[in-house]
Design a protein around this motif. Structure first.
Motif, PDB file in Angstrom:
ATOM      1  N   ALA A   1      39.262  31.331  47.299  1.00 23.84           N
ATOM      2  CA  ALA A   1      38.082  32.195  47.401  1.00 23.84           C
ATOM      3  C   ALA A   1      38.225  33.418  46.501  1.00 23.84           C
ATOM      4  O   ALA A   1      37.267  33.842  45.836  1.00 23.84           O
ATOM      5  N   HIS A   2      39.412  33.986  46.455  1.00 26.20           N
ATOM      6  CA  HIS A   2      39.636  35.154  45.610  1.00 26.20           C
ATOM      7  C   HIS A   2      39.577  34.796  44.122  1.00 26.20           C
ATOM      8  O   HIS A   2      39.079  35.579  43.312  1.00 26.20           O
ATOM      9  N   ALA A   3      40.089  33.635  43.771  1.00 28.42           N
ATOM     10  CA  ALA A   3      40.027  33.201  42.379  1.00 28.42           C
ATOM     11  C   ALA A   3      38.572  33.041  41.943  1.00 28.42           C
ATOM     12  O   ALA A   3      38.191  33.449  40.826  1.00 28.42           O
ATOM     13  N   GLU A   4      37.751  32.477  42.817  1.00 30.21           N
ATOM     14  CA  GLU A   4      36.333  32.298  42.497  1.00 30.21           C
ATOM     15  C   GLU A   4      35.620  33.650  42.443  1.00 30.21           C
ATOM     16  O   GLU A   4      34.746  33.876  41.590  1.00 30.21           O
ATOM     17  N   ALA A   5      35.992  34.563  43.347  1.00 29.09           N
ATOM     18  CA  ALA A   5      35.393  35.898  43.342  1.00 29.09           C
ATOM     19  C   ALA A   5      35.722  36.625  42.046  1.00 29.09           C
ATOM     20  O   ALA A   5      34.879  37.327  41.473  1.00 29.09           O
ATOM     21  N   ALA A   6      36.961  36.482  41.570  1.00 28.47           N
ATOM     22  CA  ALA A   6      37.371  37.130  40.323  1.00 28.47           C
ATOM     23  C   ALA A   6      36.534  36.597  39.159  1.00 28.47           C
ATOM     24  O   ALA A   6      36.108  37.362  38.274  1.00 28.47           O
ATOM     25  N   ARG A   7      36.282  35.286  39.128  1.00 27.77           N
ATOM     26  CA  ARG A   7      35.454  34.700  38.069  1.00 27.77           C
ATOM     27  C   ARG A   7      34.023  35.230  38.148  1.00 27.77           C
ATOM     28  O   ARG A   7      33.410  35.549  37.123  1.00 27.77           O
ATOM     29  N   PHE A   8      33.513  35.325  39.371  1.00 25.28           N
ATOM     30  CA  PHE A   8      32.137  35.811  39.570  1.00 25.28           C
ATOM     31  C   PHE A   8      31.999  37.255  39.072  1.00 25.28           C
ATOM     32  O   PHE A   8      31.073  37.579  38.324  1.00 25.28           O
ATOM     33  N   TYR A   9      32.912  38.128  39.482  1.00 25.32           N
ATOM     34  CA  TYR A   9      32.841  39.526  39.064  1.00 25.32           C
ATOM     35  C   TYR A   9      32.963  39.664  37.554  1.00 25.32           C
ATOM     36  O   TYR A   9      32.274  40.476  36.923  1.00 25.32           O
ATOM     37  N   ALA A  10      33.881  38.896  36.939  1.00 24.45           N
ATOM     38  CA  ALA A  10      34.080  38.968  35.492  1.00 24.45           C
ATOM     39  C   ALA A  10      32.809  38.563  34.748  1.00 24.45           C
ATOM     40  O   ALA A  10      32.437  39.164  33.730  1.00 24.45           O
ATOM     41  N   GLU A  11      32.095  37.532  35.242  1.00 23.75           N
ATOM     42  CA  GLU A  11      30.845  37.103  34.608  1.00 23.75           C
ATOM     43  C   GLU A  11      29.781  38.192  34.724  1.00 23.75           C
ATOM     44  O   GLU A  11      28.991  38.402  33.803  1.00 23.75           O
ATOM     45  N   GLN A  12      29.772  38.894  35.859  1.00 28.44           N
ATOM     46  CA  GLN A  12      28.754  39.929  36.076  1.00 28.44           C
ATOM     47  C   GLN A  12      28.945  41.132  35.147  1.00 28.44           C
ATOM     48  O   GLN A  12      28.005  41.885  34.909  1.00 28.44           O
ATOM     49  N   LEU A  13      30.157  41.308  34.597  1.00 28.88           N
ATOM     50  CA  LEU A  13      30.419  42.453  33.724  1.00 28.88           C
ATOM     51  C   LEU A  13      29.590  42.377  32.446  1.00 28.88           C
ATOM     52  O   LEU A  13      29.352  43.396  31.796  1.00 28.88           O
TER      53      LEU A  13
END
Length: 616
Positions: free
Chosen positions: A123-135
């Motif tokens: 879940a954290h790995a996916e959250a990190a990908r999501f946040y990075a895309e939002q940047l």
């Protein structure tokens, strides 16, 4: 996670995980015949391959350095993981659910649901990908500007996984639900939290986000920085305590720095995420930071494993703190914790109190490297910080400073260092080394300090004799001694009665202008403030000079040089101690001024010593 991993599960990991696949991610392996593989050892420098892997037996061995073991031991040594961390890493990749048990073999109830750790990590790995895309989104422009203003370009943001939490209450929550994660997993992992309405909302919103990794490289939490003035939350908001995230153990940047820390036997402790980025991008690749908490004992445990810290002083710990009062308090706190280390501990404080990120922006990468290279021993810094709080030009101030600093020297864990720092403390205070040593020893035993160290010492015989002879010459032969005598003021006399007579000579008009004879003696006697001084004048008026033949100018000059020398020696010692208390990098002008005074005074002292030696 409570309890230890069940032995059956460890055996299953060893059975299912390919040692060749694990090692192959880090070492280029080539066939060596007979089903064996060979490559260059990652644990020592070599040009000829001596690192052998036998997949059929799940074992590896280096004939060069002697290291060897299975896939678990390879990870523990290469990635500096604990045994449990290595097993959990391999189990996660192999899809193996681990079970935990207590020391008596019973299942550990607090171990959580089977596979919980693996699910939370995913879940954290996916959250990190999501946040990075939002940047990269239009709404994240303030986050990109924040990074750019601090010298971090797009590539740096990508390398460190920087991201942006959107301006929506449940953007991440909705995204993770579409990936199959449950509300319970998001809540337990600290990625989301219940709202007043009962629905689930994101932990972070409208903030710049940094993923926080464990030592093995898995994302276990996030740090989020406020960007908008109408955000009423704290400046930095971190993931709460979770089964993955224990803030007392987490060091930001440790997964990137661990190999260099082990290789260089050095770690640089900074205070924030941007400081870690600034240091590492500037070439100080061993930089790490705590996450929302003070540096403490559990952080030390992590670092000792990387530094191979034992009873030998092999590694270096470099703390960077702001130069303000809070930074000094943090440094002194670090000194207390440093005693848990066997490594050499240093502190680096940049000019103007700038942190590494600000320093890099102001002066470039080289300035950051120079900051770390210019570090000073933490013990030195701690002593200097204590002494700076006291007026060392006064007796009372020096006593108070010694009372505060002696316990610090007594706490130095390496006893072999105490004598050197005792001598250094004495030099900075301008006090006798033996006396300071007694204070340090008393502090180490928890005893009261010795008697008042500032009590005046007895005037040495030669000094008393020289002072008496100088006064005698001024009273008997003012026409000869006057110019030399009047140039040496009362501060150079140590005997209290001699000081009183010297003052009386000044009150009587000075020896240079004296007519000599009985009227001059009467004038000096009348100017004395007490009977002891008046009685001494009567003695000196008839006592023969201590010289064969008639006194001459050379004899008078030598006598006055003997009177002055001890005081000038103390003044030189005092200036040297003041120089030791001044940082030439931050107070260069003051340092050079004192240094100039010292040079002049030392030249004068040399002249006095030469005059005295010629007269002996």
């Amino acid at each position: 996670m409570a309890g230890r991993i069940r032995s059956e599960d460890v055996a299953l990991v060893r059975e299912r995980v390919s040692v060749a696949d694990v090692i192959g991610e880090h070492v280029t392996l080539k066939s060596a015949g007979g089903g064996n593989l060979k490559g260059l050892c990652p644990f020592h420098d070599e040009r000829t391959p001596s690192f052998n892997v036998t997949p059929s037996r799940g074992f590896w061995h280096c004939f060069g350095c002697g290291a060897g073991g299975d896939a678990i031991s390879f990870l523990t040594q290469l990635e500096h993981l604990s045994f449990a961390e290595a097993v959990e890493r391999l189990a996660s990749k192999a899809g193996i659910t681990l079970h935990y048990e207590t020391a008596d073999g019973h299942a550990a109830r607090s171990a959580g649901k089977p596979g919980q750790r693996q699910r939370l990590l995913a879940a954290h790995a996916e959250a990190a990908r999501f946040y990075a895309e939002q940047l990269t989104s239009p709404d994240a422009q303030p986050a990109r500007r924040f990074l750019a203003e601090r010298g971090f370009d797009q590539q740096a943001a990508q390398d460190y996984g920087c991201g942006f939490a959107p301006d929506a209450w449940d953007a991440l929550t909705r995204h993770l639900r579409t990936k199959g994660f449950t509300n319970d997993e998001l809540t337990v992992g600290g990625l989301a939290k219940p709202a007043r309405s009962g629905s689930l909302i994101d932990r972070f919103r409208r903030r710049l986000v940094w993923p926080i990794h464990d030592i093995g490289g898995d994302v276990i939490g996030f740090g989020a920085r406020k960007l908008f003035d109408d955000d009423n939350g704290p400046k930095y908001l971190n993931t709460p305590e979770t089964p993955l995230y224990k803030k007392s153990q987490v060091l930001y940047g440790i997964h990137r720095a661990k190999r260099e820390i082990a290789k260089q036997s050095q770690v640089v402790i900074v205070e924030g995420y941007t400081d870690v980025m600034a240091c590492q991008l500037a070439g100080e690749t061993t930089a790490v930071a705590t996450c929302g908490t003070a540096f403490g004992p559990e952080h030390i445990t992590v670092l000792r494993r990387l530094l191979m810290d034992t009873d030998e002083f092999a590694g270096k710990i470099v703390f960077t703190f702001d130069g303000d009062e809070a930074g000094q308090r943090a440094a002194l706190k670090a000194f207390s914790d440093e005693q848990r280390f066997m490594a050499q501990t240093f502190i680096a404080v940049s000019p103007g109190g700038m942190d590494p990120c600000e320093l890099r922006m102001a002066s470039g990468d080289a300035a950051v490297r120079d900051l770390i290279a210019g570090r000073e021993h933490l013990v030195d810094f701690a002593i200097r910080s204590i002494l700076a709080k006291h007026d060392l030009d006064s007796v009372e101030g020096r006593v108070a400073a010694l009372r505060a600093a002696a316990p610090l020297v007594a706490k130095i864990k390496d006893r072999s260092l105490r004598p050197g720092y005792t001598q250094r403390l004495a030099g900075r205070l301008g006090e006798d080394v033996d006396m300071v040593r007694k204070w340090v020893q008393a502090a180490g035993r928890g005893e009261a300090p010795p008697a008042n160290p500032a009590a005046p010492a007895r005037v040495p015989g030669p000094q008393r004799t020289a002072e008496r002879e100088a006064l005698k010459l001024a009273i008997q032969l003012p026409d000869l001694a006057g110019p030399y005598f009047d140039a040496v003021e009362a501060e150079y006399y140590q005997d209290p009665v001699h000081v009183a007579v010297r003052d009386a000579v000044t009150k009587a008009g000075g020896a240079s202008a004296a007519p000599g004879g009985p009227n001059w003696i009467a004038a000096v006697t009348g100017a004395c403030d007490d009977l002891a001084a008046a009685a001494l004048v009567a003695e000196l008026a008839v006592e023969p000079p201590r010289v064969t033949g008639e006194p001459d100018a050379f004899y008078v000059n030598t006598t006055m040089a003997t009177v002055q020398r001890p005081t000038v020696e103390r003044q030189v010692h005092g200036l040297k101690s003041r120089l030791q208390r001044i940082n030439p990098q931050t107070d260069g002008e003051e340092y050079m001024r004192i240094f100039g005074e010292l040079v002049t005074l030392e030249q004068r002292l040399r002249g006095l010593r030469e005059q005295v030696s010629r007269g002996v």
